[in-house]
Design a protein around this motif. Sequence first.
Motif, PDB file in Angstrom:
ATOM      1  N   GLY A  68       0.887  -1.303  -0.089  1.00 42.39           N
ATOM      2  CA  GLY A  68      -0.176  -0.004   0.075  1.00 42.39           C
ATOM      3  C   GLY A  68       0.822   1.182   0.122  1.00 42.39           C
ATOM      4  N   PRO A  69      -0.092   2.328  -0.396  1.00 42.91           N
ATOM      5  CA  PRO A  69       0.968   3.429  -0.471  1.00 42.91           C
ATOM      6  C   PRO A  69       1.212   4.411   0.635  1.00 42.91           C
ATOM      7  CG  PRO A  69      -1.518   3.879  -0.915  1.00 42.91           C
ATOM      8  CD  PRO A  69      -1.314   2.319  -0.781  1.00 42.91           C
ATOM      9  N   ASP A  70       0.553   4.070   1.800  1.00 45.74           N
ATOM     10  CA  ASP A  70       0.583   4.875   3.107  1.00 45.74           C
ATOM     11  C   ASP A  70       1.137   4.041   4.314  1.00 45.74           C
ATOM     12  OD1 ASP A  70       0.406   6.509   5.578  1.00 45.74           O
ATOM     13  OD2 ASP A  70      -1.642   7.176   4.770  1.00 45.74           O
ATOM     14  N   THR A  71       2.455   3.879   4.358  1.00 48.96           N
ATOM     15  CA  THR A  71       2.984   3.274   5.387  1.00 48.96           C
ATOM     16  C   THR A  71       2.740   3.234   6.549  1.00 48.96           C
ATOM     17  OG1 THR A  71       5.173   2.945   3.970  1.00 48.96           O
ATOM     18  CG2 THR A  71       5.247   2.280   6.167  1.00 48.96           C
ATOM     19  N   ASN A  72       2.621   4.631   6.933  1.00 57.78           N
ATOM     20  CA  ASN A  72       2.305   4.958   8.501  1.00 57.78           C
ATOM     21  C   ASN A  72       0.645   4.582   8.671  1.00 57.78           C
ATOM     22  OD1 ASN A  72       4.329   6.965   9.813  1.00 57.78           O
ATOM     23  ND2 ASN A  72       4.233   7.609   7.705  1.00 57.78           N
ATOM     24  N   ARG A  73      -0.166   4.590   7.572  1.00 52.74           N
ATOM     25  CA  ARG A  73      -1.455   4.112   8.151  1.00 52.74           C
ATOM     26  C   ARG A  73      -1.519   3.025   8.322  1.00 52.74           C
ATOM     27  NH1 ARG A  73      -6.968   5.303   4.349  1.00 52.74           N
ATOM     28  NH2 ARG A  73      -8.516   4.263   5.749  1.00 52.74           N
ATOM     29  N   ALA A  74      -0.885   1.883   7.499  1.00 51.59           N
ATOM     30  CA  ALA A  74      -0.968   0.483   7.425  1.00 51.59           C
ATOM     31  C   ALA A  74      -0.244   0.069   8.755  1.00 51.59           C
ATOM     32  CB  ALA A  74      -0.326  -0.046   6.359  1.00 51.59           C
ATOM     33  N   ILE A  75       0.717   0.650   9.224  1.00 51.70           N
ATOM     34  CA  ILE A  75       1.575   0.331  10.351  1.00 51.70           C
ATOM     35  C   ILE A  75       0.614   0.499  11.758  1.00 51.70           C
ATOM     36  CG2 ILE A  75       3.574   0.717  12.025  1.00 51.70           C
ATOM     37  CD1 ILE A  75       5.204   0.466   9.406  1.00 51.70           C
ATOM     38  N   ALA A  76       0.021   1.605  11.559  1.00 52.46           N
ATOM     39  CA  ALA A  76      -0.919   2.161  12.601  1.00 52.46           C
ATOM     40  C   ALA A  76      -1.997   1.217  12.801  1.00 52.46           C
ATOM     41  CB  ALA A  76      -1.223   3.510  12.336  1.00 52.46           C
ATOM     42  N   GLY A  77      -2.555   0.722  11.724  1.00 49.37           N
ATOM     43  CA  GLY A  77      -3.760  -0.236  11.802  1.00 49.37           C
ATOM     44  C   GLY A  77      -3.228  -1.587  12.254  1.00 49.37           C
ATOM     45  N   VAL A  78      -2.113  -2.211  11.883  1.00 49.27           N
ATOM     46  CA  VAL A  78      -1.574  -3.157  12.608  1.00 49.27           C
ATOM     47  C   VAL A  78      -1.179  -3.166  14.124  1.00 49.27           C
ATOM     48  CG1 VAL A  78       0.433  -4.817  12.389  1.00 49.27           C
ATOM     49  CG2 VAL A  78      -0.820  -4.166  10.277  1.00 49.27           C
ATOM     50  N   ALA A  79      -0.498  -1.856  14.270  1.00 49.41           N
ATOM     51  CA  ALA A  79      -0.133  -1.655  15.784  1.00 49.41           C
ATOM     52  C   ALA A  79      -1.198  -1.541  16.778  1.00 49.41           C
ATOM     53  CB  ALA A  79       0.664  -0.355  15.842  1.00 49.41           C
TER      54      ALA A  79
END
Length: 375
Positions: free
Chosen positions: A316-327
């Motif tokens: 995906g294009p938004d690394t921070n958003r994806a990682i925030a969801g997983v975190a």
Amino acid sequence: MKRARFAITAVFVVHGVVLGSFATRLPWIQQHAGVGPGQLGLALACPAIGAALAMPLASRITHVLGTRNALRVLLSLWTLALILPSLAPNLVTLCLALLTFGAAAGSSDVVMNAVGVEVERLLGRSIMSGLHGMWSAGTLVGSAVGTLAAHLEIPAPVHHLGAAAVLTLAGVVVTRGALDMRPEPDAEAPPRFSLPTRGALLIGAVAFCAVFAEGASLDWSAMYLKDVLGTSAGLAAASTTGFTLTMVVARVLGDRVVDRFGAVTTVRTGAVIAVAGGLLVVLSGSPVAAIAGFGLIGLGVAVVVPLAFAAAGHRGPDTNRAIAGVATLMYTSGLIAPSLVGGIAEATSLTVSFLVVTALAAGLVLFAPVLRADR
């Protein structure tokens, strides 16, 4: 790239030292705030709640400040937040302090993992497991210093004020070498509060199983040996130490294994090891075998969290958003695991609780392909 790799490694260490410094002074904090065990348990739910509320904001903060400045600011907030819990005089102020503490922890966690994924992408090889291994090593360092401070009867506010000053300065210095990623001038700003994507939810659900096993073993292994197997308090504590050490070793060495065999094979093999450890815990009846079993659980699930962050960041294009969801899902799992294990134990037994942990570890065998990271 060497400078960027060193910088993000140092950030993970600093982040871990803060948590270790806090955890060792909990008895002092509890006594100072005048709260009982039940009230302390309520207060300790607040960091995960604060983190879950703050992590979705990390993407917008990074978009505005760039990764280097965002990392510097959020890491500084985390190191300075260490001071707050030891100053709380009662339950209400302790809960507010821990909400702030968790918010700083979670938002900085998202950004540093996003930067770690980008460094991994540029290097073309796995480094996330090693970064999380260094975070665990940092918690051990913080715990060791905190134990010494407690032994010397240094008040927690004095200890934490000194630690915060040193760690904040260290964070400002090491982030100078961090990658500075900024959006394109015409890039659309992410939402101020972004919810997890569907892909992040799937990855987070897999990581949930590993974090549940990790949290349950870390918080309940000593109780299992003491209450179920009737060991001494000293031998029971050895199970927690053994579990922590296997986690650190597995994460430090995990990148080599991932690079050689791939994320899916590594997770599946680890899951089999964790299941074997869980069965050893619930079936052996021997303290030595149970300690070995908890060590195998730690060895088996250690690399799942780093690989979950890597899988989210590489998609995906938004690394921070994806990682925030997983975190967010990981923090939620870490929050409910200890209490759920206790609830199952209250209704049945601790043995049944760890059968549930074993079953969740077995699920990683089936769902490991979700953690495949295409760099």
